[in-house]
Design a protein around this motif. Structure first.
Motif, PDB file in Angstrom:
ATOM      1  N   SER A  66      52.286  77.230   3.951  1.00 54.82           N
ATOM      2  CA  SER A  66      52.304  78.500   4.661  1.00 54.82           C
ATOM      3  C   SER A  66      52.385  78.279   6.169  1.00 54.82           C
ATOM      4  O   SER A  66      53.126  78.991   6.875  1.00 54.82           O
ATOM      5  N   ILE A  67      51.638  77.302   6.674  1.00 56.87           N
ATOM      6  CA  ILE A  67      51.670  77.011   8.111  1.00 56.87           C
ATOM      7  C   ILE A  67      53.053  76.529   8.530  1.00 56.87           C
ATOM      8  O   ILE A  67      53.606  76.977   9.542  1.00 56.87           O
ATOM      9  N   ILE A  68      53.621  75.619   7.750  1.00 62.88           N
ATOM     10  CA  ILE A  68      54.954  75.088   8.076  1.00 62.88           C
ATOM     11  C   ILE A  68      56.002  76.196   8.036  1.00 62.88           C
ATOM     12  O   ILE A  68      56.889  76.277   8.904  1.00 62.88           O
ATOM     13  N   ALA A  69      55.919  77.064   7.022  1.00 62.37           N
ATOM     14  CA  ALA A  69      56.894  78.153   6.909  1.00 62.37           C
ATOM     15  C   ALA A  69      56.800  79.102   8.102  1.00 62.37           C
ATOM     16  O   ALA A  69      57.820  79.564   8.626  1.00 62.37           O
ATOM     17  N   ALA A  70      55.582  79.407   8.550  1.00 60.60           N
ATOM     18  CA  ALA A  70      55.416  80.298   9.704  1.00 60.60           C
ATOM     19  C   ALA A  70      55.974  79.657  10.970  1.00 60.60           C
ATOM     20  O   ALA A  70      56.575  80.347  11.805  1.00 60.60           O
ATOM     21  N   MET A  71      55.786  78.356  11.127  1.00 62.53           N
ATOM     22  CA  MET A  71      56.326  77.661  12.298  1.00 62.53           C
ATOM     23  C   MET A  71      57.846  77.715  12.329  1.00 62.53           C
ATOM     24  O   MET A  71      58.452  77.703  13.400  1.00 62.53           O
ATOM     25  N   ASN A  72      58.453  77.790  11.137  1.00 58.84           N
ATOM     26  CA  ASN A  72      59.911  77.866  11.047  1.00 58.84           C
ATOM     27  C   ASN A  72      60.424  79.302  11.009  1.00 58.84           C
ATOM     28  O   ASN A  72      61.627  79.514  10.811  1.00 58.84           O
ATOM     29  N   GLY A  73      59.532  80.273  11.163  1.00 59.99           N
ATOM     30  CA  GLY A  73      59.943  81.674  11.198  1.00 59.99           C
ATOM     31  C   GLY A  73      60.108  82.315   9.842  1.00 59.99           C
ATOM     32  O   GLY A  73      60.569  83.460   9.751  1.00 59.99           O
ATOM     33  N   ASN A  74      59.737  81.628   8.765  1.00 55.21           N
ATOM     34  CA  ASN A  74      59.837  82.186   7.413  1.00 55.21           C
ATOM     35  C   ASN A  74      58.516  82.858   7.061  1.00 55.21           C
ATOM     36  O   ASN A  74      57.685  82.316   6.325  1.00 55.21           O
ATOM     37  N   PHE A  75      58.324  84.071   7.569  1.00 57.52           N
ATOM     38  CA  PHE A  75      57.033  84.736   7.415  1.00 57.52           C
ATOM     39  C   PHE A  75      56.818  85.268   6.004  1.00 57.52           C
ATOM     40  O   PHE A  75      55.676  85.322   5.539  1.00 57.52           O
ATOM     41  N   SER A  76      57.881  85.655   5.317  1.00 55.67           N
ATOM     42  CA  SER A  76      57.725  86.080   3.926  1.00 55.67           C
ATOM     43  C   SER A  76      57.232  84.921   3.067  1.00 55.67           C
ATOM     44  O   SER A  76      56.298  85.070   2.265  1.00 55.67           O
ATOM     45  N   GLY A  77      57.863  83.755   3.225  1.00 56.96           N
ATOM     46  CA  GLY A  77      57.440  82.579   2.469  1.00 56.96           C
ATOM     47  C   GLY A  77      56.026  82.163   2.815  1.00 56.96           C
ATOM     48  O   GLY A  77      55.264  81.735   1.940  1.00 56.96           O
ATOM     49  N   ALA A  78      55.652  82.292   4.091  1.00 60.49           N
ATOM     50  CA  ALA A  78      54.300  81.931   4.512  1.00 60.49           C
ATOM     51  C   ALA A  78      53.263  82.837   3.861  1.00 60.49           C
ATOM     52  O   ALA A  78      52.222  82.375   3.387  1.00 60.49           O
ATOM     53  N   ALA A  79      53.541  84.146   3.830  1.00 61.35           N
ATOM     54  CA  ALA A  79      52.599  85.083   3.220  1.00 61.35           C
ATOM     55  C   ALA A  79      52.496  84.864   1.708  1.00 61.35           C
ATOM     56  O   ALA A  79      51.403  84.885   1.132  1.00 61.35           O
ATOM     57  N   ILE A  80      53.640  84.639   1.059  1.00 61.59           N
ATOM     58  CA  ILE A  80      53.628  84.401  -0.389  1.00 61.59           C
ATOM     59  C   ILE A  80      52.834  83.146  -0.717  1.00 61.59           C
ATOM     60  O   ILE A  80      52.095  83.098  -1.711  1.00 61.59           O
ATOM     61  N   ALA A  81      52.964  82.111   0.106  1.00 59.62           N
ATOM     62  CA  ALA A  81      52.235  80.868  -0.134  1.00 59.62           C
ATOM     63  C   ALA A  81      50.722  81.093  -0.090  1.00 59.62           C
ATOM     64  O   ALA A  81      49.967  80.460  -0.842  1.00 59.62           O
ATOM     65  N   ILE A  82      50.260  81.984   0.775  1.00 62.38           N
ATOM     66  CA  ILE A  82      48.820  82.283   0.832  1.00 62.38           C
ATOM     67  C   ILE A  82      48.365  82.973  -0.451  1.00 62.38           C
ATOM     68  O   ILE A  82      47.290  82.667  -0.988  1.00 62.38           O
ATOM     69  N   PHE A  83      49.180  83.884  -0.979  1.00 65.56           N
ATOM     70  CA  PHE A  83      48.826  84.533  -2.240  1.00 65.56           C
ATOM     71  C   PHE A  83      48.852  83.539  -3.399  1.00 65.56           C
ATOM     72  O   PHE A  83      48.026  83.623  -4.314  1.00 65.56           O
ATOM     73  N   VAL A  84      49.791  82.603  -3.371  1.00 66.26           N
ATOM     74  CA  VAL A  84      49.814  81.554  -4.399  1.00 66.26           C
ATOM     75  C   VAL A  84      48.547  80.706  -4.317  1.00 66.26           C
ATOM     76  O   VAL A  84      47.946  80.348  -5.347  1.00 66.26           O
ATOM     77  N   ALA A  85      48.115  80.388  -3.093  1.00 67.23           N
ATOM     78  CA  ALA A  85      46.874  79.632  -2.919  1.00 67.23           C
ATOM     79  C   ALA A  85      45.680  80.407  -3.484  1.00 67.23           C
ATOM     80  O   ALA A  85      44.749  79.808  -4.043  1.00 67.23           O
TER      81      ALA A  85
END
Length: 274
Positions: A66-85
């Motif tokens: 999620s952190i890596i995705a947010a750094m790359n501007g992929n905020f949807s993927g970052a948020a989904i990763a938190i829900f997966v966690a």
């Protein structure tokens, strides 16, 4: 009866055996992971249970992703990763209890993984998305969230077994992370530039951090019996809930966890009024 004198060869053999025993003992000590007291006896475990810690490791990976995705501007993927966690974090404890593989190591590992997935990751995702636009207010709000998650997890660990299982004292860190992730997942599409909107998001992040360390009680739902029989209508309601969430997952999850976050202060206010 006289004792036979020790020859140089026997002395060397005895010394070799002592060295071998000492090295074996040191090797065994290096392999010991934890020492616990079970049924009044001291138990020394030489390894870790794989299955529950595998779920915990997967949750940690989701938080890091999620952190890596947010750094790359992929905020949807970052948020989904938190829900997966969140899902993986809910499974590791249940799997450990079902397979009788609970351990102190697993509990500590779970807390450290939760700190990354539900403390650091949501704060950094929100900061990368919009909080960095409001300067000091943004990083202060993010830090309040991180510190609130750390204090919440530490307090939860020391209160295990001493509080009512029906309630959480303070907002659970996964729910706080879900609120922030839901905001990012739902609202990042609008590209709002209004200062008031950015300050509102900063307030939400900081408020979630404060609620985690508050004394507000939240329902834990731990008294729900998943093994007992339930009316057929309950299963139908669960199916309908999945259908509604699938229509617009980001918005529905934001509403769901938003209502849960608000429920704690609302019920506390109602109890005081009574």
């Amino acid at each position: 009866m006289t004792q036979e004198p020790r020859t140089p060869e026997s002395s060397k053999d005895a010394d070799a055996e002592n060295v071998s025993a000492e090295s074996s003992e040191l090797h065994d000590e290096d392999e010991i992971i934890e020492e616990t007291i079970e049924n009044g006896k001291r138990v020394r475990r030489r390894g870790i249970y794989l299955l529950p810690n595998l779920f915990t490791l997967s949750a940690l990976f989701s938080g890091f992703f999620s952190i890596i995705a947010a750094m790359n501007g992929n905020f949807s993927g970052a948020a989904i990763a938190i829900f997966v966690a969140m899902v993986l974090d809910g499974l590791d404890g249940r799997v450990a209890r079902m397979t009788n593989t609970q351990s102190a190591f697993g509990a500590e590992f779970d807390s450290l993984a939760d700190m990354v997935s539900f403390g650091v990751a949501p704060a950094l995702v929100a900061f990368s998305w919009i909080l960095q636009d409001v300067g000091k207010i943004g990083w202060i709000a993010a830090f309040i969230f991180v510190s609130g998650a750390a204090l919440r997890l530490a307090r939860f660990n020391v209160q295990i077994g001493s509080t009512d299982k029906k309630w959480f004292v303070g907002l659970p860190s996964p729910s706080a992370a879900a609120l922030v992730a839901g905001c990012v997942w739902t609202l990042h599409k609008f590209d709002a530039d209004a200062l008031g909107f950015k300050l509102f998001i900063a307030f939400v992040v900081a408020a979630a951090g404060v609620l985690m360390v508050s004394n507000v009680r939240y329902h834990s739902f731990k008294e729900v019996d998943f093994k007992g029989p339930v009316p057929f209508v309950v299963l139908l309601a669960i199916v309908l809930a999945f259908v509604v969430i699938s229509l617009e997952p980001s918005l529905m999850l934001l509403i769901l966890f938003g209502c849960y976050v608000v429920s704690g202060p609302l019920f506390a206010l109602m109890r005081k009024m009574r």
